[in-house]
Design a protein around this motif. Structure first.
Motif, short mmCIF file in Angstrom:
data_model
loop_
_atom_site.label_atom_id
_atom_site.label_comp_id
_atom_site.label_asym_id
_atom_site.label_seq_id
_atom_site.Cartn_x
_atom_site.Cartn_y
_atom_site.Cartn_z
N GLU A 58 8.57 -6.22 -0.96
CA GLU A 58 8.86 -6.53 0.43
C GLU A 58 7.60 -6.95 1.18
OE1 GLU A 58 12.76 -3.71 1.36
OE2 GLU A 58 10.75 -2.97 1.81
N TRP A 59 6.48 -6.28 0.88
CA TRP A 59 5.22 -6.66 1.53
C TRP A 59 4.82 -8.08 1.15
CZ3 TRP A 59 0.30 -8.23 0.24
CH2 TRP A 59 -0.67 -8.11 1.24
N ILE A 60 4.99 -8.44 -0.12
CA ILE A 60 4.65 -9.79 -0.58
C ILE A 60 5.52 -10.82 0.13
CG2 ILE A 60 4.65 -11.34 -2.58
CD1 ILE A 60 3.97 -8.91 -4.31
N LEU A 61 6.82 -10.53 0.24
CA LEU A 61 7.73 -11.47 0.90
C LEU A 61 7.40 -11.60 2.38
CD1 LEU A 61 11.14 -10.45 -0.73
CD2 LEU A 61 9.85 -12.56 -1.12
N THR A 62 6.98 -10.52 3.01
CA THR A 62 6.67 -10.55 4.44
C THR A 62 5.34 -11.23 4.72
OG1 THR A 62 7.93 -8.52 4.80
CG2 THR A 62 6.34 -9.13 6.50
N HIS A 64 3.57 -13.14 2.58
CA HIS A 64 3.34 -14.37 1.82
C HIS A 64 1.97 -14.33 1.15
CE1 HIS A 64 6.92 -16.05 3.65
NE2 HIS A 64 6.45 -15.73 4.84
N ALA A 65 1.63 -13.17 0.62
CA ALA A 65 0.34 -12.96 -0.04
C ALA A 65 0.52 -11.89 -1.10
CB ALA A 65 -0.72 -12.53 0.98
N LEU A 66 -0.48 -11.75 -1.96
CA LEU A 66 -0.45 -10.72 -2.99
C LEU A 66 -1.52 -9.68 -2.67
CD1 LEU A 66 -0.05 -12.85 -6.24
CD2 LEU A 66 1.71 -11.74 -4.87
N PRO A 67 -1.25 -8.41 -2.95
CA PRO A 67 -2.22 -7.36 -2.62
C PRO A 67 -3.47 -7.44 -3.50
CG PRO A 67 -0.37 -6.45 -3.85
CD PRO A 67 -0.01 -7.87 -3.53
N LEU A 68 -4.62 -7.19 -2.89
CA LEU A 68 -5.89 -7.12 -3.59
C LEU A 68 -6.49 -5.73 -3.52
CD1 LEU A 68 -7.49 -10.50 -2.45
CD2 LEU A 68 -6.43 -9.98 -4.66
N VAL A 69 -6.00 -4.92 -2.57
CA VAL A 69 -6.47 -3.54 -2.44
C VAL A 69 -5.26 -2.64 -2.22
CG1 VAL A 69 -8.69 -4.24 -1.45
CG2 VAL A 69 -6.77 -3.74 0.08
N ASP A 70 -5.48 -1.34 -2.42
CA ASP A 70 -4.40 -0.39 -2.20
C ASP A 70 -4.16 -0.21 -0.70
OD1 ASP A 70 -2.55 1.72 -2.51
OD2 ASP A 70 -4.17 3.16 -2.18
N ILE A 71 -2.93 -0.28 -0.30
CA ILE A 71 -2.58 -0.11 1.12
C ILE A 71 -1.54 0.99 1.31
CG2 ILE A 71 -3.08 -2.51 1.74
CD1 ILE A 71 -0.09 -3.11 1.49
N TYR A 72 -1.33 1.83 0.28
CA TYR A 72 -0.28 2.82 0.37
C TYR A 72 -0.77 4.26 0.27
CZ TYR A 72 2.84 -1.15 -0.06
OH TYR A 72 3.49 -2.35 0.16
N SER A 73 -1.68 4.58 -0.64
CA SER A 73 -2.15 5.96 -0.76
C SER A 73 -3.25 6.24 0.26
CB SER A 73 -2.69 6.21 -2.17
OG SER A 73 -3.99 5.64 -2.32
N TRP A 74 -3.54 7.53 0.48
CA TRP A 74 -4.66 7.86 1.37
C TRP A 74 -5.91 8.25 0.58
CZ3 TRP A 74 -6.82 12.79 1.39
CH2 TRP A 74 -6.07 13.83 0.86
N THR A 75 -5.75 8.48 -0.70
CA THR A 75 -6.91 8.83 -1.52
C THR A 75 -7.64 7.61 -2.06
OG1 THR A 75 -5.34 9.11 -3.33
CG2 THR A 75 -6.11 11.10 -2.22
N ALA A 93 12.89 -6.74 -4.62
CA ALA A 93 12.94 -6.67 -3.16
C ALA A 93 13.98 -7.64 -2.60
CB ALA A 93 11.56 -6.98 -2.58
N ALA A 94 14.03 -8.85 -3.17
CA ALA A 94 15.02 -9.83 -2.71
C ALA A 94 16.44 -9.34 -2.98
CB ALA A 94 14.77 -11.17 -3.39
N GLU A 496 -6.76 -2.39 6.27
CA GLU A 496 -6.17 -3.70 6.53
C GLU A 496 -5.56 -4.24 5.25
OE1 GLU A 496 -5.79 -5.21 9.35
OE2 GLU A 496 -6.73 -3.55 10.41
N PRO A 497 -4.32 -4.70 5.29
CA PRO A 497 -3.64 -5.18 4.07
C PRO A 497 -4.13 -6.57 3.65
CG PRO A 497 -2.22 -5.43 5.96
CD PRO A 497 -3.46 -4.73 6.46
#
Length: 502
Positions: A58-62, A64-75, A93-94, A496-497
């Motif tokens: 869903e993040w990729i679809l929203t 329009h980019a691919l993750p390069l860093v973690d944006i979900y855990s706090w550790t 997701a679709a 920052e995502p």
């Protein structure tokens, strides 16, 4: 009843029988397997990794980019991380956005059905439809424990098609068609297991050379080497480029962590299971029939068996690929004719594919989906929110569901992100292999609350540990909060995502 009526009825039955025999065997395999998968639809969603996979999609679809860093855990917030299964995540997701959980089940069932259809298709060209069906059902019995709504399932039909194409080329003593290379590129975007497809080019190419005639062998070797280079390039045909190879390799470099992750643990024969029974029957058949195989096919078979014994998740690779590897040698050994099943034309193939898809999707629409995770884990998430805590030490099983609910986990199913030492410390802590590790994690990470499985030794210890209070418990989770707040907890900074354009 008159003779004419009887003859008419017989003619009608014979006509319908002829129609049924013209339907390709792979169609029946797809429909039967697809419906079986749909019937256990709720079990496809029991793995909480499914939740974070969809969340990433869903993040990729929203974005329009691919993750390069973690944006979900706090550790590990902000740590480098690439999603090697980005295309599968987008598809899940679709499907979820289009049709909710039935959509996710339908996509999963269609992928599994396609894998078994692609397995039965070459089998039915050398053995009877009944025999091909038996092989498919045995394979299904072996893999069904790992049939989950996760990226490896979407890659299964690509894996079967890729290996079937390589083996068919080896059987012809020829080089593979370059049209196979887009399959490997697709695989590389669906799941990190594409490395297996790349590695198999070597031994299957060796098999082709081993059985080839001497004069054209050098030319054939050159063609296979050229194809291997093309396969390496195809593996990098992803938004991450060459980094895809290194990202997929990270999971294999986790060392000791793999031994404590159930699906990566070695196969255990402590209890009799389907894999052990099938393996013993296969050994008995080889001894009784005196089966002999070419050395290169023995090498391939032993390699697949080693994978299955080393890691439980590789049983599916063994079950789906071994029949393709052994088909031609066994068929030649026992004199089974080629083209045992009639080939279907392009129009008939398209019709069969559409019919299979409609049947599986229709079965999914009729099957109610009950999401067990909401019943089991949502109350614990609500209890954590009521305590207004952010630094939560969680069971890794719950990490994916926490991400789904917008709560940052301590750890989740992305083992390659956390690394070997982090993972080992976590498992030592929850299992109390070394209680000091648990105390150190709780203090150094300023843990405010924990959410663990009731059976976890760490959870039972916290029941009796000063400074901790149990605030929620059910059959699946238990929540403890710190009652002595001397840690001066500071909120962790938002990340920052950052992303990369696909």
């Amino acid at each position: 009843m008159s003779v004419t009526s009887i003859d008419s009825a017989r003619g009608l039955i014979d006509g319908r029988a002829r129609i049924l025999t013209r339907v390709p065997a792979w169609f029946w395999a797809a429909v039967v397997v697809g419906v079986l998968v749909v019937l256990q639809g709720n079990n496809l969603l029991i793995d909480t990794d499914t939740f974070w996979q969809i969340k990433v999609g869903e993040w990729i679809l929203t974005q329009h980019a691919l993750p390069l860093v973690d944006i979900y855990s706090w550790t590990k917030a902000g740590a480098p991380w690439m999603s090697s299964s980005w295309l599968s995540q987008v598809l899940f997701a679709a499907a979820y956005q289009l049709a909710g959980w039935p959509g996710v089940v339908a996509v999963t069932a269609l992928a599994i059905a396609a894998a078994f259809a692609l397995l039965v298709r070459p089998l039915s060209s050398r053995i009877s439809i009944a025999a091909a069906g038996v092989v498919a059902l045995v394979a299904f019995a072996l893999v069904q424990h790992h049939l989950l709504a996760r990226p490896h399932v979407l890659a299964m039909p690509v894996m079967v098609a890729w290996v079937a194409g390589l083996v068919a080329a080896a059987d012809r003593r020829a080089a593979p068609s370059p049209w196979l290379l887009p399959l490997l590129a697709l695989w590389a975007n669906l799941h990190g297991s594409f490395l297996l497809g790349l590695v198999l080019v070597g031994p299957i190419g060796l098999d082709a050379l081993w059985n080839a005639q001497a004069p054209p062998r050098n030319i054939l070797a050159f063609k296979w080497a050229l194809f291997g280079i093309g396969a390496l390039i195809a593996c990098c045909a992803t938004p991450y480029g060459w980094d895809t190879l290194f990202a997929a390799r990270k999971i294999l470099d986790l060392g000791g962590v793999l031994a404590v992750i159930s699906e990566w643990a070695p196969v255990s024969f402590a209890q009799v299971g389907a894999f052990e029974v099938c393996l013993l029957l296969a050994i008995a058949a080889v001894l009784y029939l005196g089966v002999t195989l070419p050395p290169t096919r023995i090498l391939l078979a032993l390699g697949l068996l080693h994978m299955a014994l080393s890691h439980d998740r590789h049983i599916e690779v063994f079950a789906l690929l071994l029949p393709l590897v052994l088909l031609t040698p066994l068929a030649d050994r026992f004199g089974w004719p080629r083209d045992a099943a009639p080939a279907s034309g392009s129009t008939a193939t398209i019709t069969a594919v559409v019919a299979a898809v409609l049947l599986i999707v229709g079965a999914t629409a009729l099957r109610p989906i009950r999401l067990a995770a909401d019943e089991h884990y949502q109350p614990a998430i609500a209890a954590l929110r009521a305590q207004n805590v952010t630094r939560v030490f969680n069971d890794d099983l719950l990490g994916g569901y926490m991400i789904w609910k917008g709560m940052a986990p301590f750890i989740d199913g992305r083992s390659e992100l956390y690394g070997e030492q982090f993972g080992l410390n976590y498992f030592n802590a929850v299992s109390l292999q070394d209680p000091n590790v648990l105390f150190r994690i709780l203090d150094e990470n300023k843990i405010e609350a924990t959410v663990l499985l009731p059976s976890t030794p760490a959870a039972r210890l916290l029941d009796h540990l000063d400074g901790w209070q149990k605030v929620f418990a059910n059959d699946w989770t238990v929540v403890h909060v710190r009652t002595v707040n001397t840690l001066n907890v500071l909120p962790f900074p938002p990340v920052e995502p950052h992303g990369e354009e696909p």
